[in-house]
Design a protein around this motif. Structure first.
Motif, PDB file in Angstrom:
ATOM      1  N   UNK A 132     -35.920  31.302 -83.403  1.00  0.00           N
ATOM      2  CA  UNK A 132     -34.766  31.118 -82.521  1.00  0.00           C
ATOM      3  C   UNK A 132     -35.087  30.170 -81.369  1.00  0.00           C
ATOM      4  N   UNK A 133     -36.365  30.077 -80.991  1.00  0.00           N
ATOM      5  CA  UNK A 133     -36.760  29.176 -79.915  1.00  0.00           C
ATOM      6  C   UNK A 133     -36.492  27.713 -80.261  1.00  0.00           C
ATOM      7  N   UNK A 134     -36.357  27.401 -81.557  1.00  0.00           N
ATOM      8  CA  UNK A 134     -36.050  26.025 -81.953  1.00  0.00           C
ATOM      9  C   UNK A 134     -34.748  25.553 -81.328  1.00  0.00           C
ATOM     10  N   UNK A 135     -33.802  26.463 -81.154  1.00  0.00           N
ATOM     11  CA  UNK A 135     -32.483  26.101 -80.632  1.00  0.00           C
ATOM     12  C   UNK A 135     -32.538  25.668 -79.173  1.00  0.00           C
ATOM     13  N   UNK A 136     -33.578  26.099 -78.462  1.00  0.00           N
ATOM     14  CA  UNK A 136     -33.717  25.736 -77.046  1.00  0.00           C
ATOM     15  C   UNK A 136     -35.083  25.121 -76.764  1.00  0.00           C
ATOM     16  N   UNK A 177     -27.376  16.232 -75.241  1.00  0.00           N
ATOM     17  CA  UNK A 177     -26.251  17.123 -75.009  1.00  0.00           C
ATOM     18  C   UNK A 177     -26.738  18.446 -74.434  1.00  0.00           C
ATOM     19  N   UNK A 178     -25.928  19.057 -73.595  1.00  0.00           N
ATOM     20  CA  UNK A 178     -26.278  20.355 -73.037  1.00  0.00           C
ATOM     21  C   UNK A 178     -26.331  21.423 -74.128  1.00  0.00           C
ATOM     22  N   UNK A 179     -25.690  21.153 -75.255  1.00  0.00           N
ATOM     23  CA  UNK A 179     -25.697  22.080 -76.383  1.00  0.00           C
ATOM     24  C   UNK A 179     -26.982  21.981 -77.190  1.00  0.00           C
ATOM     25  N   UNK A 180     -27.767  20.932 -76.935  1.00  0.00           N
ATOM     26  CA  UNK A 180     -29.025  20.772 -77.644  1.00  0.00           C
ATOM     27  C   UNK A 180     -28.846  20.191 -79.028  1.00  0.00           C
ATOM     28  N   UNK A 183     -30.098  21.958 -85.205  1.00  0.00           N
ATOM     29  CA  UNK A 183     -31.233  22.190 -86.096  1.00  0.00           C
ATOM     30  C   UNK A 183     -30.725  22.651 -87.463  1.00  0.00           C
ATOM     31  N   UNK A 184     -31.038  21.935 -88.548  1.00  0.00           N
ATOM     32  CA  UNK A 184     -30.572  22.337 -89.884  1.00  0.00           C
ATOM     33  C   UNK A 184     -31.085  23.719 -90.267  1.00  0.00           C
ATOM     34  N   UNK A 185     -30.297  24.429 -91.041  1.00  0.00           N
ATOM     35  CA  UNK A 185     -30.693  25.764 -91.504  1.00  0.00           C
ATOM     36  C   UNK A 185     -31.962  25.697 -92.344  1.00  0.00           C
ATOM     37  N   UNK A 186     -32.108  24.597 -93.105  1.00  0.00           N
ATOM     38  CA  UNK A 186     -33.304  24.451 -93.949  1.00  0.00           C
ATOM     39  C   UNK A 186     -34.572  24.348 -93.112  1.00  0.00           C
ATOM     40  N   UNK A 187     -34.456  23.733 -91.927  1.00  0.00           N
ATOM     41  CA  UNK A 187     -35.611  23.628 -91.026  1.00  0.00           C
ATOM     42  C   UNK A 187     -36.022  25.012 -90.533  1.00  0.00           C
ATOM     43  N   UNK A 188     -35.037  25.814 -90.147  1.00  0.00           N
ATOM     44  CA  UNK A 188     -35.329  27.172 -89.680  1.00  0.00           C
ATOM     45  C   UNK A 188     -35.948  28.008 -90.791  1.00  0.00           C
ATOM     46  N   UNK A 214     -42.493  27.383 -73.854  1.00  0.00           N
ATOM     47  CA  UNK A 214     -41.044  27.216 -74.064  1.00  0.00           C
ATOM     48  C   UNK A 214     -40.764  26.266 -75.222  1.00  0.00           C
ATOM     49  N   UNK A 215     -41.626  26.327 -76.231  1.00  0.00           N
ATOM     50  CA  UNK A 215     -41.477  25.389 -77.349  1.00  0.00           C
ATOM     51  C   UNK A 215     -42.198  25.905 -78.586  1.00  0.00           C
TER      52      UNK A 215
END
Length: 288
Positions: A132-136, A177-180, A183-188, A214-215
């Motif tokens: 989930x940290x990938x999203x931020x 973008x502030x939305x970041x 990230x593709x689902x396949x990457x996750x 934080x990464x």
């Protein structure tokens, strides 16, 4: 490190008296960012033991303070899966002087978290929290101005993103973008599959490193030995370092924060590798 730890296996004479309360590996309660929690160690305590050693029990390797077994905040026997990790934890306890500074004992705190599991999460929940940290992820968020900072981010962060995309055969990208980034689902899924190859203890360490930097990307680069602790910390603090270079730093505070972050990131990374160690340490290595 091995020379310094060797004497822990040999033992010394026990003291005449020992305190009545059982030795507890510091931790007053679970805290932590990002949903992942580790015990918050108490500040300090007077040292109550003279000798530190390790021994092998039925459940793994144990830490002995004089002739008493170390226990977790939940009163479980403090047992770790590898001899190398036991030596590292014993070194933390042995290096304490007149006062036990629990906040410096990052490996002990991580072991407490792995043993007590205060949030009662299973392996899949740990993996999902890490992914989930990938999203931020810090290095996926970019600025457009000032131009100097935008260029610095591109020059310093793009190479590590490119490494991760090649290493794991995924698409990550970045965004202003502030939305970041999207990230593709396949990457996750790929990262989740990779993290599943680690055991529960190692996953606790990985999440700890991620919360420090934080990464997820920087954390995997560090754990995979692609970058050093110093480089990982620098990249995680890139904007702060840019501001310091421009406006200056608060006397002593900047250096203290930097050293603390390096220590925590290094401890977490070491914890992951020692928890992934499948064989015991050869005693001849301790004597080299």
């Amino acid at each position: 490190m091995w020379r310094g730890c060797c004497r822990l296996l040999q033992g010394r004479s026990p003291p005449a008296r020992l305190p009545r309360p059982p030795p507890v590996a510091g931790g007053s309660g679970p805290v932590g960012p990002g949903g992942g929690r580790t015990y918050a160690p108490p500040a300090e305590r007077k040292r109550f033991y003279q000798n530190v050693s390790i021994s092998q029990g039925e459940g793994g390797f144990e830490i002995n303070l004089d002739h008493r077994k170390l226990k977790t905040p939940q009163a479980k026997l403090f047992t770790v899966p590898s001899e190398a990790l036991a030596i590292a934890v014993a070194t933390e306890w042995d290096s304490q002087k007149d006062t036990i500074k629990f906040y410096t004992m990052h490996l002990t705190t991580l072991c407490n978290t792995a043993l007590d599991n205060p949030t009662q999460r299973n392996k899949m929940q740990l993996i999902r929290a890490a992914v989930k940290f990938l999203e931020t992820d810090t290095i996926c968020y970019r600025v457009e101005e000032p131009a100097a900072l935008a260029e610095l981010q591109k020059n310093e962060w793009d190479p590590i993103v490119a490494w991760a995309e090649k290493r794991y055969n995924v698409a990550i990208g970045s965004s202003t973008s502030i939305l970041g980034p999207n990230i593709p689902a396949s990457t996750k899924e790929t990262f989740a599959s990779h993290l599943a190859s680690y055991n529960m203890w190692a996953l606790q360490g990985i999440e700890y490193v991620i919360t420090q930097l934080k990464s997820l990307i920087l954390s995997m680069g560090l754990i995979d030995r692609h970058i050093t602790v110093e480089k990982a910390v620098l990249l995680s603090r890139l904007e702060e370092e840019y501001q310091i270079q421009r406006w200056g730093s608060v006397e002593w505070a900047h250096d203290y924060d930097l050293c603390e972050l390096r220590a925590r990131a290094a401890a977490g990374t070491l914890f992951v590798h020692l928890c992934s160690e499948s064989s015991t340490v050869k005693h001849k290595l301790l004597q080299d």
